[in-house]
Design a protein around this motif. Structure first.
Motif, PDB file in Angstrom:
ATOM      1  N   SER A  38       0.840  -1.194   0.000  1.00 19.50           N
ATOM      2  CA  SER A  38       0.000   0.000   0.000  1.00 19.50           C
ATOM      3  C   SER A  38       0.876   1.246   0.000  1.00 19.50           C
ATOM      4  O   SER A  38       2.054   1.209   0.394  1.00 19.50           O
ATOM      5  N   GLU A  39       0.297   2.357  -0.437  1.00 22.18           N
ATOM      6  CA  GLU A  39       1.048   3.605  -0.425  1.00 22.18           C
ATOM      7  C   GLU A  39       1.439   3.994   0.996  1.00 22.18           C
ATOM      8  O   GLU A  39       2.532   4.504   1.237  1.00 22.18           O
ATOM      9  N   ALA A  40       0.558   3.739   1.956  1.00 22.31           N
ATOM     10  CA  ALA A  40       0.866   4.068   3.350  1.00 22.31           C
ATOM     11  C   ALA A  40       2.066   3.270   3.845  1.00 22.31           C
ATOM     12  O   ALA A  40       2.958   3.812   4.510  1.00 22.31           O
ATOM     13  N   ASP A  41       2.109   1.976   3.526  1.00 19.14           N
ATOM     14  CA  ASP A  41       3.241   1.154   3.940  1.00 19.14           C
ATOM     15  C   ASP A  41       4.518   1.588   3.228  1.00 19.14           C
ATOM     16  O   ASP A  41       5.610   1.565   3.808  1.00 19.14           O
ATOM     17  N   PHE A  42       4.371   1.979   1.975  1.00 15.58           N
ATOM     18  CA  PHE A  42       5.540   2.458   1.239  1.00 15.58           C
ATOM     19  C   PHE A  42       6.096   3.729   1.867  1.00 15.58           C
ATOM     20  O   PHE A  42       7.305   3.864   2.053  1.00 15.58           O
ATOM     21  N   ARG A  43       5.223   4.661   2.199  1.00 18.99           N
ATOM     22  CA  ARG A  43       5.690   5.910   2.805  1.00 18.99           C
ATOM     23  C   ARG A  43       6.337   5.650   4.171  1.00 18.99           C
ATOM     24  O   ARG A  43       7.313   6.307   4.539  1.00 18.99           O
ATOM     25  N   SER A  44       5.820   4.690   4.906  1.00 15.11           N
ATOM     26  CA  SER A  44       6.427   4.328   6.187  1.00 15.11           C
ATOM     27  C   SER A  44       7.831   3.762   5.971  1.00 15.11           C
ATOM     28  O   SER A  44       8.780   4.102   6.693  1.00 15.11           O
ATOM     29  N   LEU A  45       7.974   2.894   4.960  1.00 19.48           N
ATOM     30  CA  LEU A  45       9.279   2.337   4.628  1.00 19.48           C
ATOM     31  C   LEU A  45      10.223   3.443   4.177  1.00 19.48           C
ATOM     32  O   LEU A  45      11.408   3.461   4.550  1.00 19.48           O
ATOM     33  N   HIS A  46       9.747   4.356   3.379  1.00 19.99           N
ATOM     34  CA  HIS A  46      10.551   5.486   2.911  1.00 19.99           C
ATOM     35  C   HIS A  46      11.108   6.273   4.095  1.00 19.99           C
ATOM     36  O   HIS A  46      12.297   6.619   4.130  1.00 19.99           O
ATOM     37  N   ARG A  47      10.265   6.564   5.075  1.00 24.93           N
ATOM     38  CA  ARG A  47      10.720   7.325   6.247  1.00 24.93           C
ATOM     39  C   ARG A  47      11.789   6.559   7.022  1.00 24.93           C
ATOM     40  O   ARG A  47      12.789   7.151   7.459  1.00 24.93           O
ATOM     41  N   ARG A  48      11.596   5.260   7.204  1.00 25.08           N
ATOM     42  CA  ARG A  48      12.574   4.458   7.954  1.00 25.08           C
ATOM     43  C   ARG A  48      13.932   4.439   7.253  1.00 25.08           C
ATOM     44  O   ARG A  48      14.972   4.615   7.893  1.00 25.08           O
ATOM     45  N   LEU A  49      13.910   4.228   5.960  1.00 25.20           N
ATOM     46  CA  LEU A  49      15.169   4.161   5.222  1.00 25.20           C
ATOM     47  C   LEU A  49      15.835   5.530   5.141  1.00 25.20           C
ATOM     48  O   LEU A  49      17.061   5.638   5.210  1.00 25.20           O
ATOM     49  N   ARG A  50      15.043   6.571   5.000  1.00 27.34           N
ATOM     50  CA  ARG A  50      15.587   7.933   4.966  1.00 27.34           C
ATOM     51  C   ARG A  50      16.285   8.274   6.272  1.00 27.34           C
ATOM     52  O   ARG A  50      17.386   8.826   6.290  1.00 27.34           O
ATOM     53  N   ASP A  51      15.652   7.910   7.380  1.00 24.20           N
ATOM     54  CA  ASP A  51      16.171   8.311   8.686  1.00 24.20           C
ATOM     55  C   ASP A  51      17.427   7.566   9.105  1.00 24.20           C
ATOM     56  O   ASP A  51      18.184   8.046   9.952  1.00 24.20           O
ATOM     57  N   LYS A  52      17.669   6.379   8.521  1.00 26.18           N
ATOM     58  CA  LYS A  52      18.880   5.646   8.896  1.00 26.18           C
ATOM     59  C   LYS A  52      19.858   5.508   7.731  1.00 26.18           C
ATOM     60  O   LYS A  52      20.751   4.663   7.762  1.00 26.18           O
ATOM     61  N   ALA A  53      19.713   6.376   6.723  1.00 27.79           N
ATOM     62  CA  ALA A  53      20.621   6.320   5.580  1.00 27.79           C
ATOM     63  C   ALA A  53      22.051   6.533   6.060  1.00 27.79           C
ATOM     64  O   ALA A  53      22.334   7.495   6.779  1.00 27.79           O
ATOM     65  N   PRO A  54      22.989   5.639   5.695  1.00 24.57           N
ATOM     66  CA  PRO A  54      24.353   5.711   6.220  1.00 24.57           C
ATOM     67  C   PRO A  54      25.109   6.964   5.817  1.00 24.57           C
ATOM     68  O   PRO A  54      25.992   7.422   6.539  1.00 24.57           O
ATOM     69  N   GLY A  55      24.749   7.559   4.675  1.00 26.16           N
ATOM     70  CA  GLY A  55      25.451   8.753   4.243  1.00 26.16           C
ATOM     71  C   GLY A  55      24.804  10.024   4.745  1.00 26.16           C
ATOM     72  O   GLY A  55      25.207  11.122   4.364  1.00 26.16           O
ATOM     73  N   GLY A  56      23.802   9.910   5.606  1.00 27.26           N
ATOM     74  CA  GLY A  56      23.094  11.091   6.060  1.00 27.26           C
ATOM     75  C   GLY A  56      22.046  11.508   5.053  1.00 27.26           C
ATOM     76  O   GLY A  56      21.785  10.827   4.073  1.00 27.26           O
ATOM     77  N   ARG A  57      21.443  12.634   5.267  1.00 28.24           N
ATOM     78  CA  ARG A  57      20.342  13.073   4.412  1.00 28.24           C
ATOM     79  C   ARG A  57      20.773  14.051   3.338  1.00 28.24           C
ATOM     80  O   ARG A  57      19.962  14.658   2.668  1.00 28.24           O
ATOM     81  N   ALA A  58      22.074  14.274   3.171  1.00 25.07           N
ATOM     82  CA  ALA A  58      22.563  15.171   2.130  1.00 25.07           C
ATOM     83  C   ALA A  58      23.993  14.773   1.790  1.00 25.07           C
ATOM     84  O   ALA A  58      24.427  13.672   2.085  1.00 25.07           O
ATOM     85  N   GLY A  59      24.761  15.694   1.222  1.00 24.29           N
ATOM     86  CA  GLY A  59      26.142  15.399   0.885  1.00 24.29           C
ATOM     87  C   GLY A  59      26.239  14.376  -0.230  1.00 24.29           C
ATOM     88  O   GLY A  59      25.458  14.379  -1.180  1.00 24.29           O
ATOM     89  N   ARG A  60      27.199  13.452  -0.115  1.00 25.51           N
ATOM     90  CA  ARG A  60      27.451  12.449  -1.149  1.00 25.51           C
ATOM     91  C   ARG A  60      26.604  11.202  -0.946  1.00 25.51           C
ATOM     92  O   ARG A  60      26.780  10.207  -1.646  1.00 25.51           O
ATOM     93  N   GLY A  61      25.711  11.224   0.009  1.00 24.94           N
ATOM     94  CA  GLY A  61      24.838  10.089   0.214  1.00 24.94           C
ATOM     95  C   GLY A  61      25.599   8.837   0.568  1.00 24.94           C
ATOM     96  O   GLY A  61      26.596   8.862   1.299  1.00 24.94           O
TER      97      GLY A  61
END
Length: 310
Positions: free
Chosen positions: A8-31
């Motif tokens: 579902s779109e709701a589950d996708f958006r939840s997954l998006h937030r989780r992956l965004r918040d723990k991205a190893p390169g941070g939320r900007a820079g070289r990712g």
């Protein structure tokens, strides 16, 4: 490997937030490119044993096909009419142009390529970054010095005993983990993860088809595996995304999760048909991988010819 697993779109958006918040390169820079250290590059160099280099790119397509209505253009511009001078010096010259983000040619997606909810990776407003002249941030210029690291090939058709996955098939996190175990390796931080679905082999043997309607790729849920392992680049011999999409409201969910949420550059439409047999024969699926995009400072991507050096 599954052919239907809707999200579902709701589950996708939840997954998006989780992956965004723990991205190893941070939320900007070289990712995610930040996960490659000098120490890891030196370790990757030690993967080289025979010195054999294998291209991971497909030949550039210059003919209209069901999966390429806008093929690359390549033509000889000199000598005029293709007739060189009979005496003295002359030069052969040519011109080349391509749609970088097509469905056939091997290319790298930069972090400015995916716009979701009006923003780019790190929450940057797309309208502030993109213009007819290109991208002022997150362009392919982030990889101007190349991407060098340990490449890891996970061969999903081999895992299932088939030459390729049929269009519409999803590669799941369980598939990635099973291939990893069967091939005797573990994907780690900073690795360049390459996932074979057999798209290129199917195209070569059965001919091109309309991939916008059906192609094998990763299920959005598989990105949890990718995030857990903190890889630097994700690549496939397909588009990375499955069609039809598992998320009805989002056409390219893996692109959104990888590029937009995780800051993870993608390699689309590679070719592993030379590399996979070598890996299988030698019983090793890791190698030094070198990716050198063109120096296009404001571009959203670049054609590439990645090399695996074994």
């Amino acid at each position: 490997m599954r052919t239907s697993d809707a999200m579902s779109e709701a589950d996708f958006r939840s997954l998006h937030r989780r992956l965004r918040d723990k991205a190893p390169g941070g939320r900007a820079g070289r990712g995610a490119l930040e996960t490659i250290t000098g120490t890891q590059v030196l370790a990757a160099v030690r993967e080289v044993r025979s010195g054999r280099a294998v291209s991971l790119a497909a030949p550039v397509n210059t003919r209209i096909a069901p999966d390429d209505a806008d093929p690359a253009e390549h033509r000889l511009t000199a000598p005029a009419s293709g007739h060189p001078r009979a005496r003295g010096l002359d030069f052969a010259r040519d011109r080349f142009a391509m749609n970088i983000h097509g469905d056939v040619d091997s290319h790298l997606d930069a972090l400015c390529h995916v716009i979701y909810d009006g923003t780019l990776h790190g929450g940057l407003p797309a309208a502030d970054v993109l213009s007819p002249d290109g991208a002022d941030a997150l362009s392919v210029d982030l990889a101007r010095d190349g991407i060098v690291g340990r490449g890891v090939l996970l061969d999903i058709p081999r895992l299932h005993g088939v030459p390729w996955l049929e269009p519409g098939s999803h590669v799941t996190a369980d598939d990635l983990a099973a291939a990893e175990a069967e091939q005797g390796l573990r994907v780690g931080r900073g690795d360049i993860l390459l996932v074979r679905v057999g798209h290129r082999l199917r195209r070569e043997e059965l001919g091109p088809w309309d991939v916008s309607g059906a192609r094998a790729g990763l299920h959005p849920g598989a990105m949890e595996f990718v995030a857990e392992r903190e890889v630097s680049v994700l690549g496939s011999d397909g588009n990375n995304d499955t069609a039809p999409s598992a998320v009805r409201e989002v056409g390219f969910p893996v692109h959104v999760l990888a590029v937009h949420a995780m800051g993870l550059p993608l390699l689309d439409y590679l070719r592993f048909e030379d590399l996979a047999p070598v890996c299988a024969r030698e019983g090793r699926w890791t190698f030094l991988c070198v990716i050198a995009p063109l120096l296009l400072p404001s571009a959203t991507g670049s054609p590439v010819n990645p090399l695996a050096i074994l």
